[in-house]
Design a protein around this motif. Structure first.
Motif, short mmCIF file in Angstrom:
data_model
loop_
_atom_site.label_atom_id
_atom_site.label_comp_id
_atom_site.label_asym_id
_atom_site.label_seq_id
_atom_site.Cartn_x
_atom_site.Cartn_y
_atom_site.Cartn_z
N ASN A 46 1.09 -0.90 -0.04
CA ASN A 46 0.18 0.06 -0.11
C ASN A 46 0.86 0.83 -0.35
N ILE A 47 2.30 1.31 -0.58
CA ILE A 47 3.24 2.33 -0.41
C ILE A 47 2.43 3.37 -2.14
N ALA A 48 2.50 4.47 -1.14
CA ALA A 48 2.37 5.44 -2.81
C ALA A 48 3.00 5.59 -3.87
N PHE A 49 4.98 5.75 -2.66
CA PHE A 49 5.38 6.11 -4.02
C PHE A 49 6.78 5.82 -3.40
N ILE A 50 8.19 4.49 -3.95
CA ILE A 50 9.14 3.99 -3.32
C ILE A 50 10.30 4.88 -3.74
N ASP A 51 10.90 5.65 -3.83
CA ASP A 51 12.69 6.75 -4.50
C ASP A 51 13.42 6.07 -3.79
N ILE A 52 14.54 6.42 -4.41
CA ILE A 52 15.89 5.24 -4.78
C ILE A 52 16.09 5.76 -3.06
N ASN A 53 16.43 6.25 -2.36
CA ASN A 53 16.51 6.42 -0.95
C ASN A 53 15.94 4.72 -0.29
N GLY A 54 14.28 4.77 -0.25
CA GLY A 54 13.38 3.92 0.24
C GLY A 54 14.00 2.63 -0.34
N LEU A 55 15.09 2.47 -1.22
CA LEU A 55 14.71 0.88 -1.71
C LEU A 55 16.85 0.91 -0.86
N LEU A 56 17.35 2.08 -0.79
CA LEU A 56 18.60 1.50 -0.19
C LEU A 56 18.37 1.61 1.03
N THR A 57 17.25 1.71 1.64
CA THR A 57 17.16 1.85 3.52
C THR A 57 16.00 -0.20 3.77
N ILE A 58 15.71 -0.46 2.43
CA ILE A 58 15.36 -1.34 2.46
C ILE A 58 16.67 -2.02 2.58
N ARG A 59 17.16 -2.09 1.67
CA ARG A 59 19.41 -2.64 1.58
C ARG A 59 19.52 -3.30 2.56
N SER A 60 19.93 -2.23 3.11
CA SER A 60 20.28 -2.31 4.51
C SER A 60 19.88 -2.53 5.85
N LEU A 61 18.58 -3.06 5.54
CA LEU A 61 17.57 -3.06 6.40
C LEU A 61 17.70 -4.74 6.67
N TYR A 62 18.07 -5.66 4.82
CA TYR A 62 18.66 -6.69 4.62
C TYR A 62 20.21 -7.21 5.71
N ALA A 63 20.96 -5.69 5.52
CA ALA A 63 21.97 -6.34 5.65
C ALA A 63 22.39 -6.28 7.12
N TYR A 64 22.10 -5.18 7.66
CA TYR A 64 21.78 -5.29 8.97
C TYR A 64 21.03 -6.73 9.86
N ALA A 65 19.88 -7.33 9.45
CA ALA A 65 19.46 -8.21 9.90
C ALA A 65 20.21 -9.40 9.64
N LYS A 66 20.68 -9.78 7.79
CA LYS A 66 21.89 -10.74 8.36
C LYS A 66 22.83 -10.48 9.08
N ALA A 67 23.77 -9.20 9.73
CA ALA A 67 24.83 -9.18 10.71
C ALA A 67 24.44 -9.49 12.08
N SER A 68 22.60 -8.77 11.88
CA SER A 68 22.78 -9.47 13.38
C SER A 68 21.91 -10.48 13.36
N ASN A 69 22.08 -11.41 13.03
CA ASN A 69 21.24 -12.89 13.14
C ASN A 69 19.71 -12.45 13.18
N THR A 70 19.13 -11.90 12.56
CA THR A 70 17.86 -11.73 12.67
C THR A 70 17.39 -11.72 11.56
N SER A 71 16.05 -11.87 11.02
CA SER A 71 15.15 -11.57 10.14
C SER A 71 14.27 -10.91 9.23
N PHE A 72 14.01 -10.50 8.04
CA PHE A 72 13.26 -9.31 7.74
C PHE A 72 13.65 -9.70 6.68
N TYR A 73 11.98 -9.28 6.26
CA TYR A 73 10.92 -9.76 4.70
C TYR A 73 10.60 -8.70 4.56
N VAL A 74 10.05 -8.55 3.18
CA VAL A 74 9.37 -7.80 2.94
C VAL A 74 7.90 -8.78 1.70
#
Length: 92
Positions: A46-74
């Protein structure tokens, strides 16, 4: 349009615009949830718009989850289809 994050049955629904102004809000919220819960599922349907900053944020959250041994799903791709042009309305 502000960014709204609501939880329903363990899935965090993101609504609004994810851009340079709101992406830090999403990142901070998800990092806190990852630290507390160990698993986060966000729904971008239901998001109306996502720009490159939003995409980079999602990518960084994946990396953070991996580094902290947690699970992040989109789930949900956040795209809307314009029935006239049959094109996806997303930004990257």
């Amino acid at each position: 349009m502000a960014l709204t994050i609501t939880e329903n049955n363990g899935i965090f629904k993101v609504e609004g615009i994810v851009n340079s102004t709101t992406s830090n809000q999403l990142k901070n919220h998800c990092k806190t949830l990852l630290n507390v819960c160990g698993e986060v599922i966000i729904d971008l349907k239901n998001i109306a718009f996502i720009d490159i900053n939003g995409l980079l944020t999602i990518r960084s959250l994946y990396a953070y989850a991996k580094a902290s041994n947690t699970s992040f799903y989109v789930i949900g791709d956040g795209s809307k289809i314009d029935p006239k042009n049959k094109k996806f309305k997303v930004a990257a």
